[in-house]
Design an enzyme around this catalytic site. Structure first.
Site, PDB file in Angstrom:
ATOM      1  N   ARG A 215     -13.830  77.861 -37.395  1.00  8.58           N
ATOM      2  CA  ARG A 215     -13.081  77.441 -38.579  1.00  8.58           C
ATOM      3  C   ARG A 215     -14.028  77.432 -39.778  1.00  8.58           C
ATOM      4  O   ARG A 215     -15.247  77.507 -39.641  1.00  8.58           O
ATOM      5  CB  ARG A 215     -12.502  76.051 -38.381  1.00  8.58           C
ATOM      6  CG  ARG A 215     -13.538  74.927 -38.245  1.00  8.58           C
ATOM      7  CD  ARG A 215     -12.859  73.578 -38.035  1.00  8.58           C
ATOM      8  NE  ARG A 215     -13.808  72.490 -38.014  1.00  8.58           N
ATOM      9  CZ  ARG A 215     -14.449  72.076 -36.952  1.00  8.58           C
ATOM     10  NH1 ARG A 215     -14.248  72.693 -35.793  1.00  8.58           N
ATOM     11  NH2 ARG A 215     -15.298  71.055 -37.012  1.00  8.58           N
TER      12      ARG A 215
ATOM     13  N   ALA B 237     -25.491  74.255 -30.914  1.00 13.54           N
ATOM     14  CA  ALA B 237     -26.574  74.355 -29.940  1.00 13.54           C
ATOM     15  C   ALA B 237     -26.247  75.383 -28.861  1.00 13.54           C
ATOM     16  O   ALA B 237     -25.123  75.466 -28.373  1.00 13.54           O
ATOM     17  CB  ALA B 237     -26.838  72.994 -29.303  1.00 13.54           C
TER      18      ALA B 237
ATOM     19  N   HIS C 223     -35.942  97.092 -29.008  1.00 11.60           N
ATOM     20  CA  HIS C 223     -36.557  98.253 -28.367  1.00 11.60           C
ATOM     21  C   HIS C 223     -35.551  99.408 -28.306  1.00 11.60           C
ATOM     22  O   HIS C 223     -34.374  99.213 -28.017  1.00 11.60           O
ATOM     23  CB  HIS C 223     -37.025  97.904 -26.951  1.00 11.60           C
ATOM     24  CG  HIS C 223     -38.226  97.024 -26.921  1.00 11.60           C
ATOM     25  ND1 HIS C 223     -39.506  97.528 -27.013  1.00 11.60           N
ATOM     26  CD2 HIS C 223     -38.351  95.684 -26.820  1.00 11.60           C
ATOM     27  CE1 HIS C 223     -40.365  96.535 -26.966  1.00 11.60           C
ATOM     28  NE2 HIS C 223     -39.695  95.394 -26.849  1.00 11.60           N
TER      29      HIS C 223
END
Length: 215
Positions: free
Chosen positions: A213, A190, A143
């Site tokens: 890495r 995650a 937006h």
């Protein structure tokens, strides 16, 4: 059609084949015209604007997923693509108001896990052999908010698009924002928020986009 583990019991195999045949029947009667056989659609899947949805062979839309086809480019799914349960793919408003979004392209053998959200009002391109885990969100839109004298709601949006290149693994709960390219062969851990582009063959597992890495 489906290759199941040979060690399963006859009862388990029967259940799997029965459910698969149900999905095959729903797919061939519900999806539309732009698909290659076979195609599998789970129960209570919502598919709209089917003329803008293009599917290769062995595409699977699992139960309760939402595939909203209204878009400029359409939704293009390669061969052996899977969309998980409760996943939503939305390029545009349900009611056709405002801008019509661009759409989505997914390459062969790629998948999105359950409870995903794909906001493809800007272009989203997902390569081949990409694994996207559960509850991953992609937002190809921002937006505008520069003018403090106008409510943000009325300042419009801008779109740069999202690219996930081939052979990536996107972990559970990842959020990918507009303008991001994730390079080929990368792993995103995650819960990571990805707000800037990631070089190929990177491992990223914190919330600051830091490349830890190289593989």
């Amino acid at each position: 059609m489906v290759s199941v583990n040979s060690n399963l019991s006859a009862k388990d195999k029967f259940i799997i084949y029965k459910n698969t045949i149900k999905k095959l029947f729903i797919g061939t009667t519900k999806l539309g015209i732009h698909y290659k056989f076979p195609i599998f659609v789970g129960k209570h899947t919502e598919i709209t604007h089917r003329n803008s949805i293009y599917c290769g062979k062995n595409v699977k839309f699992e139960a309760y997923s939402e595939i909203h086809g209204l878009s400029k480019h359409g939704l293009h799914f390669g061969n052996n693509v899977t969309i998980g349960r409760y996943t939503e793919i939305r390029p545009s408003s349900y009611y056709g108001v405002g801008n019509i979004g661009y759409g989505l392209t997914m390459g062969d053998h790629s998948s999105i896990g359950p409870y995903g959200f794909v906001g493809c009002s800007g272009s989203i391109k997902i390569g081949k052999n990409v694994m996207i885990g559960p509850r991953v969100s992609l937002f190809a839109e921002n937006h505008n908010f520069k003018n403090k004298d106008i409510d943000i709601k009325y300042q419009g949006v801008n779109n740069q698009g999202i690219v996930i290149e081939d052979n990536c693994w996107i972990g559970s709960g990842v959020i990918i924002l507009d303008g991001v390219t994730i390079g080929k062969g990368s792993v995103i851990g995650a819960g990571t928020l990805v707000a800037k582009s990631i070089p190929p063959n990177s491992i990223v597992y914190d919330k600051r986009d830091k490349v830890i890495r190289e593989r």
